[in-house]
Design a protein around this motif. Structure first.
Motif, short mmCIF file in Angstrom:
data_model
loop_
_atom_site.label_atom_id
_atom_site.label_comp_id
_atom_site.label_asym_id
_atom_site.label_seq_id
_atom_site.Cartn_x
_atom_site.Cartn_y
_atom_site.Cartn_z
N SER A 111 1.25 -1.04 -0.25
CA SER A 111 0.49 -0.04 -0.06
C SER A 111 0.90 1.06 -0.33
CB SER A 111 -0.78 0.35 1.00
OG SER A 111 0.03 0.63 3.06
N LEU A 112 2.11 0.69 0.77
CA LEU A 112 2.82 2.84 0.63
C LEU A 112 3.95 2.73 -0.75
CD1 LEU A 112 3.96 2.86 3.86
CD2 LEU A 112 2.65 4.19 2.98
N ASP A 113 3.75 1.59 -1.80
CA ASP A 113 4.34 1.52 -3.17
C ASP A 113 3.47 2.58 -4.04
OD1 ASP A 113 6.54 0.07 -2.59
OD2 ASP A 113 6.16 -2.02 -2.98
N LEU A 114 4.25 3.49 -4.73
CA LEU A 114 3.23 4.37 -5.23
C LEU A 114 4.52 4.55 -6.32
CD1 LEU A 114 2.88 6.95 -2.08
CD2 LEU A 114 1.52 5.19 -3.51
N MET A 115 3.96 4.25 -7.69
CA MET A 115 4.54 4.82 -9.06
C MET A 115 4.00 6.49 -9.86
SD MET A 115 4.26 2.04 -12.83
CE MET A 115 4.33 2.91 -13.79
N ILE A 116 4.74 6.86 -9.84
CA ILE A 116 3.83 7.75 -10.92
C ILE A 116 4.05 7.24 -12.35
CG2 ILE A 116 4.77 10.51 -11.78
CD1 ILE A 116 6.37 11.06 -9.14
N GLU A 117 3.14 7.68 -12.97
CA GLU A 117 3.17 7.08 -14.36
C GLU A 117 2.18 8.52 -15.17
OE1 GLU A 117 0.01 3.56 -16.98
OE2 GLU A 117 -0.48 4.85 -15.03
N GLY A 118 3.37 8.83 -15.60
CA GLY A 118 3.30 10.00 -17.01
C GLY A 118 4.90 11.34 -15.82
N PRO A 119 4.34 12.64 -16.50
CA PRO A 119 5.61 13.68 -15.35
C PRO A 119 5.25 13.59 -14.42
CG PRO A 119 4.53 14.13 -16.68
CD PRO A 119 4.02 13.14 -17.02
#
Length: 262
Positions: free
Chosen positions: A92-100
């Motif tokens: 739940s604390l793994d976050l990915m930015i998809e884009g800039p």
């Protein structure tokens, strides 16, 4: 000393730098959020013997000049901020930015740094921090002790479900930043970058809006290093290094021959 020796030396130095850049890319092929670099080459000054367009001895214009180059050098290492692949983790604390965009964290001296690595953890106070150094993400968000689950929306809104509660409670909003020239950021290591005069000032906004990427919970962005491509680049750099070495050897043999026959 024959000028070709010094010209080839610049080639050797440049290829050594290129190999070092490639080696760093390959070493970080498994580093979450890592962005590969490439060496930028530039030719050195030229010695002009005859200027193109000049007047020849026959009173005609020279169609071509006679210019002798002085070699090459590496003038920059450019970060490539292409999107990495998605790695699903279900944390739940793994976050990915998809884009800039970048996550903003606070450094120990109070300055801001920026990262694409979304492997976050909680510190002893329940604040969301970076895993390696424990830098607090900005704005600071605290997860209550009795939270049973954490949900992060694509816009960066963080809500938790408290023990015994039926409805989720919003505890914070992740801020996103981007730059006009991300390649101008200064890499600090630890997947962190800082603002420079070349990067421009941070443009802050909301994820999925304002031209910024969306946040994907339970996923991470892998390194954008293509190992096959880097190995091809390494072979090419090795061949270039060998050719410059052969030039030095050939010039040495030529000079030895001239010296012996004087």
């Amino acid at each position: 000393m024959h000028p070709a020796l010094w010209i080839s030396k610049t080639g050797l130095d440049a290829q050594q730098t290129d190999i070092a850049v490639i080696s760093n890319n390959v070493a970080n092929a498994s580093t979450i959020g890592f962005k590969k670099s490439r060496a930028v080459f530039e030719d050195l000054l030229y010695q002009t013997v005859n200027q193109a367009g000049g007047i020849s001895a026959d009173n005609t214009k020279l169609p071509n000049g006679l210019n002798l180059g002085a070699g090459t050098k590496v003038v920059a290492t450019q970060k490539m901020f292409t999107q990495g692949n998605m790695l699903t983790t279900d944390n739940s604390l793994d976050l990915m930015i998809e884009g800039p965009g970048f996550f903003e964290v606070e450094m120990p001296d109070g300055t801001a740094a920026y990262t694409r690595n979304g492997q976050f953890s909680l510190d002893e106070n329940g604040q969301i921090v970076t895993p390696g150094s424990g830098y607090v993400i900005q704005p600071a968000i605290t997860i209550p002790d009795d939270a049973t689950s954490i949900t992060v929306s694509s816009e960066g809104e963080i809500s938790v479900k408290l023990s015994g509660a039926t409805e989720s409670t919003v505890v914070g909003q992740l801020a996103m930043s981007d730059f006009i020239n991300p390649s101008g950021l200064d890499p600090l290591g630890q997947n962190l970058y800082t603002e420079t005069g070349a990067s421009g000032t941070p443009i802050q906004g909301t994820a999925s809006l304002d031209g910024l990427g969306a946040i994907r919970q339970g996923a991470l962005e892998t390194s954008n290093v293509n190992v096959t491509e880097e190995l091809v680049n390494l072979i090419q750099s090795q061949r270039n290094y060998e050719m410059n070495s052969k030039v030095i050897s050939a010039v040495d043999q030529m000079m030895s021959y001239v010296t012996q026959n004087l």
